[in-house]
Write a protein that holds these residues in place. Structure first.
Motif, PDB file in Angstrom:
ATOM      1  N   GLY A  42     -30.781 -19.964   9.553  1.00  0.00           N
ATOM      2  CA  GLY A  42     -29.332 -20.005   9.604  1.00  0.00           C
ATOM      3  C   GLY A  42     -28.757 -20.890  10.691  1.00  0.00           C
ATOM      4  N   LYS A  43     -29.640 -21.580  11.424  1.00  0.00           N
ATOM      5  CA  LYS A  43     -29.168 -22.438  12.507  1.00  0.00           C
ATOM      6  C   LYS A  43     -29.587 -23.880  12.274  1.00  0.00           C
ATOM      7  N   GLU A  44     -28.910 -24.781  12.962  1.00  0.00           N
ATOM      8  CA  GLU A  44     -29.267 -26.191  12.857  1.00  0.00           C
ATOM      9  C   GLU A  44     -30.525 -26.486  13.663  1.00  0.00           C
ATOM     10  N   ARG A  45     -31.205 -27.538  13.243  1.00  0.00           N
ATOM     11  CA  ARG A  45     -32.371 -27.973  13.993  1.00  0.00           C
ATOM     12  C   ARG A  45     -31.906 -28.552  15.323  1.00  0.00           C
ATOM     13  N   GLU A  46     -32.565 -28.157  16.405  1.00  0.00           N
ATOM     14  CA  GLU A  46     -32.171 -28.630  17.723  1.00  0.00           C
ATOM     15  C   GLU A  46     -33.353 -29.251  18.442  1.00  0.00           C
ATOM     16  N   GLY A  47     -33.069 -30.291  19.189  1.00  0.00           N
ATOM     17  CA  GLY A  47     -34.085 -30.898  20.021  1.00  0.00           C
ATOM     18  C   GLY A  47     -34.257 -30.094  21.283  1.00  0.00           C
ATOM     19  N   ILE A  48     -35.487 -29.789  21.655  1.00  0.00           N
ATOM     20  CA  ILE A  48     -35.699 -28.974  22.847  1.00  0.00           C
ATOM     21  C   ILE A  48     -36.468 -29.703  23.940  1.00  0.00           C
ATOM     22  N   ALA A  49     -37.226 -30.711  23.588  1.00  0.00           N
ATOM     23  CA  ALA A  49     -37.981 -31.459  24.604  1.00  0.00           C
ATOM     24  C   ALA A  49     -38.330 -32.834  24.054  1.00  0.00           C
ATOM     25  N   THR A  50     -38.268 -33.828  24.921  1.00  0.00           N
ATOM     26  CA  THR A  50     -38.666 -35.179  24.522  1.00  0.00           C
ATOM     27  C   THR A  50     -39.516 -35.805  25.609  1.00  0.00           C
ATOM     28  N   ILE A  51     -40.313 -36.777  25.195  1.00  0.00           N
ATOM     29  CA  ILE A  51     -41.110 -37.554  26.136  1.00  0.00           C
ATOM     30  C   ILE A  51     -41.228 -38.963  25.591  1.00  0.00           C
ATOM     31  N   ASP A  52     -41.078 -39.946  26.484  1.00  0.00           N
ATOM     32  CA  ASP A  52     -41.272 -41.313  26.018  1.00  0.00           C
ATOM     33  C   ASP A  52     -42.606 -41.840  26.523  1.00  0.00           C
ATOM     34  N   ASN A  53     -42.928 -43.058  26.163  1.00  0.00           N
ATOM     35  CA  ASN A  53     -44.263 -43.531  26.515  1.00  0.00           C
ATOM     36  C   ASN A  53     -44.357 -43.944  27.973  1.00  0.00           C
ATOM     37  N   GLY A  54     -43.262 -43.725  28.734  1.00  0.00           N
ATOM     38  CA  GLY A  54     -43.324 -43.851  30.181  1.00  0.00           C
ATOM     39  C   GLY A  54     -43.444 -42.493  30.846  1.00  0.00           C
ATOM     40  N   ASP A  55     -43.684 -41.444  30.024  1.00  0.00           N
ATOM     41  CA  ASP A  55     -43.835 -40.064  30.501  1.00  0.00           C
ATOM     42  C   ASP A  55     -42.551 -39.488  31.078  1.00  0.00           C
ATOM     43  N   ILE A  56     -41.426 -40.054  30.727  1.00  0.00           N
ATOM     44  CA  ILE A  56     -40.149 -39.478  31.132  1.00  0.00           C
ATOM     45  C   ILE A  56     -39.812 -38.363  30.142  1.00  0.00           C
ATOM     46  N   THR A  57     -39.489 -37.195  30.677  1.00  0.00           N
ATOM     47  CA  THR A  57     -39.238 -36.036  29.829  1.00  0.00           C
ATOM     48  C   THR A  57     -37.810 -35.536  29.990  1.00  0.00           C
ATOM     49  N   THR A  58     -37.313 -34.915  28.933  1.00  0.00           N
ATOM     50  CA  THR A  58     -36.031 -34.225  28.998  1.00  0.00           C
ATOM     51  C   THR A  58     -36.183 -32.900  28.271  1.00  0.00           C
ATOM     52  N   TYR A  59     -35.345 -31.944  28.655  1.00  0.00           N
ATOM     53  CA  TYR A  59     -35.380 -30.608  28.061  1.00  0.00           C
ATOM     54  C   TYR A  59     -33.962 -30.119  27.828  1.00  0.00           C
ATOM     55  N   THR A  60     -33.810 -29.349  26.784  1.00  0.00           N
ATOM     56  CA  THR A  60     -32.541 -28.679  26.609  1.00  0.00           C
ATOM     57  C   THR A  60     -32.478 -27.525  27.590  1.00  0.00           C
ATOM     58  N   ASP A  61     -31.262 -27.136  27.953  1.00  0.00           N
ATOM     59  CA  ASP A  61     -31.110 -26.155  29.030  1.00  0.00           C
ATOM     60  C   ASP A  61     -31.825 -24.841  28.764  1.00  0.00           C
ATOM     61  N   SER A  62     -31.851 -24.424  27.520  1.00  0.00           N
ATOM     62  CA  SER A  62     -32.398 -23.099  27.211  1.00  0.00           C
ATOM     63  C   SER A  62     -33.904 -22.993  27.441  1.00  0.00           C
ATOM     64  N   VAL A  63     -34.586 -24.130  27.566  1.00  0.00           N
ATOM     65  CA  VAL A  63     -36.041 -24.070  27.756  1.00  0.00           C
ATOM     66  C   VAL A  63     -36.484 -24.647  29.096  1.00  0.00           C
ATOM     67  N   LYS A  64     -35.555 -25.192  29.864  1.00  0.00           N
ATOM     68  CA  LYS A  64     -35.907 -25.777  31.161  1.00  0.00           C
ATOM     69  C   LYS A  64     -36.581 -24.744  32.045  1.00  0.00           C
ATOM     70  N   GLY A  65     -37.668 -25.175  32.672  1.00  0.00           N
ATOM     71  CA  GLY A  65     -38.396 -24.290  33.561  1.00  0.00           C
ATOM     72  C   GLY A  65     -39.383 -23.389  32.852  1.00  0.00           C
ATOM     73  N   ARG A  66     -39.320 -23.339  31.531  1.00  0.00           N
ATOM     74  CA  ARG A  66     -40.254 -22.496  30.762  1.00  0.00           C
ATOM     75  C   ARG A  66     -41.179 -23.324  29.882  1.00  0.00           C
ATOM     76  N   PHE A  67     -40.674 -24.412  29.341  1.00  0.00           N
ATOM     77  CA  PHE A  67     -41.449 -25.250  28.423  1.00  0.00           C
ATOM     78  C   PHE A  67     -41.804 -26.565  29.113  1.00  0.00           C
ATOM     79  N   THR A  68     -42.965 -27.103  28.767  1.00  0.00           N
ATOM     80  CA  THR A  68     -43.402 -28.387  29.302  1.00  0.00           C
ATOM     81  C   THR A  68     -43.970 -29.236  28.171  1.00  0.00           C
ATOM     82  N   ILE A  69     -43.429 -30.435  28.033  1.00  0.00           N
ATOM     83  CA  ILE A  69     -43.942 -31.372  27.044  1.00  0.00           C
ATOM     84  C   ILE A  69     -44.882 -32.341  27.739  1.00  0.00           C
ATOM     85  N   SER A  70     -45.960 -32.688  27.066  1.00  0.00           N
ATOM     86  CA  SER A  70     -46.924 -33.625  27.636  1.00  0.00           C
ATOM     87  C   SER A  70     -47.552 -34.433  26.510  1.00  0.00           C
ATOM     88  N   GLN A  71     -48.267 -35.469  26.895  1.00  0.00           N
ATOM     89  CA  GLN A  71     -48.878 -36.300  25.864  1.00  0.00           C
ATOM     90  C   GLN A  71     -50.212 -36.849  26.341  1.00  0.00           C
TER      91      GLN A  71
END
Length: 126
Positions: A42-71
């Protein structure tokens, strides 16, 4: 043909952890932005974490400090480590890759992402 395959989803109690993985095949692009998205019923798809090939990451507020994206660039595998899970984290989780690097952020419109996995379900019980 590019394929992204997610794994690692499952059921866990609140406070627990899961590690999602996204493995790419046929993926030869070197400039990209990879994101983890989720969609609850019932909800829209939301982006929660991203990483680029320079290892720069971003997080949506609801997961900051809890989730970690890596590659692992060599293996073309991306991970999402999810700790301190909450019932509101329950959703289908998707990885996606876009052939761009500028503004690789969770707020990037999903239409920019060229390739998507089939999703993996995460269920967090209270």
């Amino acid at each position: 043909q590019v394929q992204l395959v997610e794994s690692g989803g499952g059921s866990v109690q609140a406070g627990g952890s899961l590690r999602l993985s996204c493995a790419a095949s046929g993926y030869t692009y070197s400039t990209d932005c990879v994101g983890w998205f989720r969609q609850a019923p019932g909800k829209e798809r939301e982006g929660i974490a991203t990483i680029d090939n320079g290892d720069i990451t971003t997080y949506t507020d609801s997961v900051k400090g809890r989730f970690t994206i890596s590659q692992d660039n060599a293996k073309r595998i991306w991970h999402l480590q999810m700790n301190s899970l909450k019932p509101e984290d329950t959703a289908m989780y998707y990885c996606a890759a876009g052939i761009f690097r500028a503004n690789c952020q969770t707020t990037k419109p999903i239409s920019w992402f060229n390739f998507w996995g089939q999703g993996t379900q995460v269920t967090v019980s209270s």
